[in-house]
Scaffold this active site. Structure first.
Site, PDB file in Angstrom:
ATOM      1  N   LEU A  79       0.836  -1.126  -0.054  1.00 18.00           N
ATOM      2  CA  LEU A  79       0.009   0.024  -0.005  1.00 18.00           C
ATOM      3  C   LEU A  79       0.750   1.254  -0.070  1.00 18.00           C
ATOM      4  CD1 LEU A  79      -3.337   0.392   1.795  1.00 18.00           C
ATOM      5  CD2 LEU A  79      -1.600   2.318   1.854  1.00 18.00           C
ATOM      6  N   GLN A  82       2.376   1.995  -3.426  1.00 21.80           N
ATOM      7  CA  GLN A  82       1.313   2.497  -4.379  1.00 21.80           C
ATOM      8  C   GLN A  82       0.798   3.750  -3.991  1.00 21.80           C
ATOM      9  OE1 GLN A  82       0.380   1.549  -7.250  1.00 21.80           O
ATOM     10  NE2 GLN A  82      -1.635   2.490  -7.765  1.00 21.80           N
ATOM     11  N   GLU A  83       0.694   4.273  -2.945  1.00 24.27           N
ATOM     12  CA  GLU A  83       0.153   5.451  -2.461  1.00 24.27           C
ATOM     13  C   GLU A  83       1.139   6.654  -2.504  1.00 24.27           C
ATOM     14  OE1 GLU A  83      -2.750   6.584  -1.427  1.00 24.27           O
ATOM     15  OE2 GLU A  83      -3.718   4.669  -1.841  1.00 24.27           O
ATOM     16  N   SER A  84       2.516   6.356  -2.029  1.00 21.68           N
ATOM     17  CA  SER A  84       3.563   7.439  -2.092  1.00 21.68           C
ATOM     18  C   SER A  84       4.963   6.867  -2.403  1.00 21.68           C
ATOM     19  CB  SER A  84       3.590   7.846  -0.517  1.00 21.68           C
ATOM     20  OG  SER A  84       4.056   6.665   0.255  1.00 21.68           O
ATOM     21  N   TYR A 186      -5.804  -0.076  -9.325  1.00 27.49           N
ATOM     22  CA  TYR A 186      -5.187  -0.162  -8.116  1.00 27.49           C
ATOM     23  C   TYR A 186      -5.211  -1.356  -7.231  1.00 27.49           C
ATOM     24  CZ  TYR A 186      -4.924   1.884  -3.177  1.00 27.49           C
ATOM     25  OH  TYR A 186      -4.564   2.113  -2.060  1.00 27.49           O
TER      26      TYR A 186
END
Length: 204
Positions: A79, A82-84, A186
């Site tokens: 996560l 993918q997020e940052s 996603y």
């Protein structure tokens, strides 16, 4: 990001390594793979580059708060990637902050439950502490597996509840029925990255 794209991919990797910035090194490796039009099997990638492509940055914090919140380490790593891309200072257009891209309103609610009066979402440990607690809340409140968690994280818990009632109970089929293109991709990326982190955590 646009300025980074104009920089040589090898230079980005070197700068990221020298500066200890896993986000810059990760960006450089991904750019290099795109330039070379390569989509290699993970164990075909040289070890040093593999470690840059799938960072284990902030492992101590991830392990500590994953254990506390009963979340798999590989899920948190996937996560964050993918997020940052492991950039602790990340701020989105929607004002989501930090490694796990938490909205201030969400963080405030989670922090209240955690009894955390003061925190900084751009500080890695605080962000991971609140992010993993948020993951736990989603899983517990909505009886969500990782697919459900990913949907709720990206499209909101309401969408997950709606789609869970409407679509197939089989995980693989459910993923293919996700009606939002962004959420569909996603979820697929998170599932893929979770599997890669599982493999790398067992056999670096």
């Amino acid at each position: 990001a646009n300025q980074l794209r104009a920089v040589d991919s090898h230079l980005l990797v070197v700068v990221g390594q020298v500066a200890g910035k896993s986000d810059i090194a990760l960006f450089g490796v991904k750019q290099w793979l795109r330039e070379q039009k390569l989509r290699p099997f993970i164990y075909e990638i040289p070890l040093e580059m593999r470690q840059l492509l799938y960072p284990m940055t902030y492992t101590a914090h991830v392990e500590k708060y994953s254990a506390k919140n009963r979340i798999e380490v590989s899920e948190v790593m996937a996560l964050i990637r993918q997020e940052s891309q492991f950039f602790a200072g990340a701020i989105s257009r929607a004002n989501a902050l930090g490694l796990m891209q938490l909205l201030p309103s969400t963080a405030k609610l989670v922090a209240s439950k955690e009894g955390l009066a003061r925190y900084n979402l751009l500080q890695p440990e605080d962000n991971i502490r609140l992010g993993t607690a948020f993951m736990r809340d989603i899983k517990d409140h909505y009886s969500a597996d990782f697919v459900g968690l990913a949907i709720a994280y990206n499209a909101g818990p309401g969408r997950y509840v709606q789609w869970k009632k409407k679509f197939d109970g089989d995980e693989a089929v459910f993923v293919e029925q996700i009606p939002f293109q962004e959420t569909y991709h996603y979820v697929r990326v998170l599932l893929s990255d979770r599997a890669k982190y599982r493999a790398l955590l067992k056999n670096p």
